[in-house]
Write a protein that holds these residues in place. Sequence first.
Motif, PDB file in Angstrom:
ATOM      1  N   THR A   1       0.824  -1.203   0.000  1.00  0.00           N
ATOM      2  CA  THR A   1       0.000   0.000   0.000  1.00  0.00           C
ATOM      3  C   THR A   1       0.856   1.249   0.000  1.00  0.00           C
ATOM      4  O   THR A   1       2.044   1.221   0.298  1.00  0.00           O
ATOM      5  CB  THR A   1      -0.907   0.018   1.243  1.00  0.00           C
ATOM      6  OG1 THR A   1      -0.084   0.100   2.406  1.00  0.00           O
ATOM      7  CG2 THR A   1      -1.747  -1.250   1.316  1.00  0.00           C
ATOM      8  N   THR A   2       0.222   2.363  -0.307  1.00  0.00           N
ATOM      9  CA  THR A   2       0.901   3.662  -0.255  1.00  0.00           C
ATOM     10  C   THR A   2       0.102   4.641   0.594  1.00  0.00           C
ATOM     11  O   THR A   2       0.101   5.834   0.361  1.00  0.00           O
ATOM     12  CB  THR A   2       1.104   4.238  -1.678  1.00  0.00           C
ATOM     13  OG1 THR A   2      -0.171   4.322  -2.325  1.00  0.00           O
ATOM     14  CG2 THR A   2       2.029   3.361  -2.485  1.00  0.00           C
ATOM     15  N   THR A   3      -0.580   4.106   1.609  1.00  0.00           N
ATOM     16  CA  THR A   3      -1.341   4.951   2.519  1.00  0.00           C
ATOM     17  C   THR A   3      -0.400   5.874   3.271  1.00  0.00           C
ATOM     18  O   THR A   3       0.641   5.423   3.766  1.00  0.00           O
ATOM     19  CB  THR A   3      -2.112   4.090   3.532  1.00  0.00           C
ATOM     20  OG1 THR A   3      -2.928   3.177   2.819  1.00  0.00           O
ATOM     21  CG2 THR A   3      -2.965   4.959   4.439  1.00  0.00           C
ATOM     22  N   PRO A   4      -0.689   7.173   3.367  1.00  0.00           N
ATOM     23  CA  PRO A   4       0.200   8.083   4.076  1.00  0.00           C
ATOM     24  C   PRO A   4       0.429   7.663   5.517  1.00  0.00           C
ATOM     25  O   PRO A   4      -0.457   7.119   6.172  1.00  0.00           O
ATOM     26  CB  PRO A   4      -0.544   9.432   3.999  1.00  0.00           C
ATOM     27  CG  PRO A   4      -1.447   9.294   2.815  1.00  0.00           C
ATOM     28  CD  PRO A   4      -1.852   7.855   2.767  1.00  0.00           C
ATOM     29  N   SER A   5       1.646   7.911   6.011  1.00  0.00           N
ATOM     30  CA  SER A   5       1.976   7.570   7.387  1.00  0.00           C
ATOM     31  C   SER A   5       1.274   8.513   8.357  1.00  0.00           C
ATOM     32  O   SER A   5       0.952   9.651   8.010  1.00  0.00           O
ATOM     33  CB  SER A   5       3.493   7.682   7.613  1.00  0.00           C
ATOM     34  OG  SER A   5       4.194   6.868   6.720  1.00  0.00           O
TER      35      SER A   5
ATOM     36  N   ASP B   1       5.676   4.739   8.502  1.00  0.00           N
ATOM     37  CA  ASP B   1       5.011   3.518   8.963  1.00  0.00           C
ATOM     38  C   ASP B   1       4.333   2.762   7.824  1.00  0.00           C
ATOM     39  O   ASP B   1       4.235   1.534   7.856  1.00  0.00           O
ATOM     40  CB  ASP B   1       3.957   3.846  10.029  1.00  0.00           C
ATOM     41  CG  ASP B   1       4.557   4.355  11.330  1.00  0.00           C
ATOM     42  OD1 ASP B   1       5.791   4.237  11.494  1.00  0.00           O
ATOM     43  OD2 ASP B   1       3.798   4.853  12.172  1.00  0.00           O
ATOM     44  N   ASP B   2       3.841   3.485   6.840  1.00  0.00           N
ATOM     45  CA  ASP B   2       3.119   2.824   5.749  1.00  0.00           C
ATOM     46  C   ASP B   2       4.019   1.980   4.858  1.00  0.00           C
ATOM     47  O   ASP B   2       3.544   1.177   4.050  1.00  0.00           O
ATOM     48  CB  ASP B   2       2.378   3.864   4.903  1.00  0.00           C
ATOM     49  CG  ASP B   2       3.328   4.809   4.181  1.00  0.00           C
ATOM     50  OD1 ASP B   2       4.189   5.396   4.855  1.00  0.00           O
ATOM     51  OD2 ASP B   2       3.213   4.948   2.960  1.00  0.00           O
ATOM     52  N   LEU B   3       5.337   2.141   5.025  1.00  0.00           N
ATOM     53  CA  LEU B   3       6.283   1.347   4.239  1.00  0.00           C
ATOM     54  C   LEU B   3       6.807   0.143   5.012  1.00  0.00           C
ATOM     55  O   LEU B   3       7.711  -0.564   4.528  1.00  0.00           O
ATOM     56  CB  LEU B   3       7.458   2.221   3.787  1.00  0.00           C
ATOM     57  CG  LEU B   3       7.104   3.362   2.822  1.00  0.00           C
ATOM     58  CD1 LEU B   3       8.332   4.203   2.519  1.00  0.00           C
ATOM     59  CD2 LEU B   3       6.496   2.814   1.541  1.00  0.00           C
TER      60      LEU B   3
ATOM     61  N   ARG C   1       6.808  -0.206  15.994  1.00  0.00           N
ATOM     62  CA  ARG C   1       6.754   0.979  15.126  1.00  0.00           C
ATOM     63  C   ARG C   1       8.076   1.749  15.281  1.00  0.00           C
ATOM     64  O   ARG C   1       8.134   2.766  15.956  1.00  0.00           O
ATOM     65  CB  ARG C   1       5.572   1.883  15.478  1.00  0.00           C
ATOM     66  CG  ARG C   1       4.217   1.345  15.023  1.00  0.00           C
ATOM     67  CD  ARG C   1       3.108   2.362  15.293  1.00  0.00           C
ATOM     68  NE  ARG C   1       1.809   1.886  14.867  1.00  0.00           N
ATOM     69  CZ  ARG C   1       1.300   2.024  13.647  1.00  0.00           C
ATOM     70  NH1 ARG C   1       2.009   2.646  12.720  1.00  0.00           N
ATOM     71  NH2 ARG C   1       0.107   1.568  13.351  1.00  0.00           N
TER      72      ARG C   1
ATOM     73  N   GLY D   1       9.496   0.997   9.666  1.00  0.00           N
ATOM     74  CA  GLY D   1       9.171   1.908   8.589  1.00  0.00           C
ATOM     75  C   GLY D   1      10.441   2.505   8.018  1.00  0.00           C
ATOM     76  O   GLY D   1      11.554   2.061   8.336  1.00  0.00           O
TER      77      GLY D   1
END
Length: 223
Positions: free
Chosen positions: A2-6, A109-111, A151, A206
């Motif tokens: 996904t590429t959802t913003p962190s 975090d999204d990565l 995290r 991340g």
Amino acid sequence: MTTTPSPAPPVLPALPAQADRLIHLGVHTTAGLTADALRRAAADGPADGLLVVSPTCAPVSALAPLLSLGGRSGFVVQDMTDVDDFMPLPDLDVPTTPVYVIEPPDRGDDLANWSPDEALVELTARGRSPLTLAEGVHWALQVPGVLERNRCFMTIGSRRVGARGRLDARTPALWISGGTGRDGRERRGAPKVGWCWAGNRHTWLGFASTTARHAVASGGQEA
């Protein structure tokens, strides 16, 4: 993937407070700077940024023990005695001044569960620059809570160049020790500077990044 913003990173203290924090820890002395010089540098940077002392002046090996979390001091893993050889990637626009400021970092975090090799391509596509190890350490010095269980983050803007000019396959990261193996039970919960292979993925790491770095005038180096 996904590429959802962190999520937004923890709020940084104001730059003058960051300078005072580094002075309290003695970072200015390690770097050969006066306290006034560090405060002047803080006054010259973007108000919401992160103050960074160049690793050429204050090496990561000297700063890692200043990290603290839950009363436990930070450390560098035993198989990374060459930690100070991990320098910024050649194509990163890192100021050469003793002190500089980066725009507010993102933990990425999204990565999580991307490999460092994959994440570097993605960050570049997003117009972001990966944090260096020194920048990541400074972030954790100012905001210890940026390191959370499951995290934490990698700092793939720093790599070690081998004798033949090739990048070392290790990529540096900051996370919380589980107190296992050579870390020792007494270090459970301590902030840790370590590394992961460039092609491996970890669900709990991340990829920290920023949008820009700014040189600031400091002067006042000690004799």
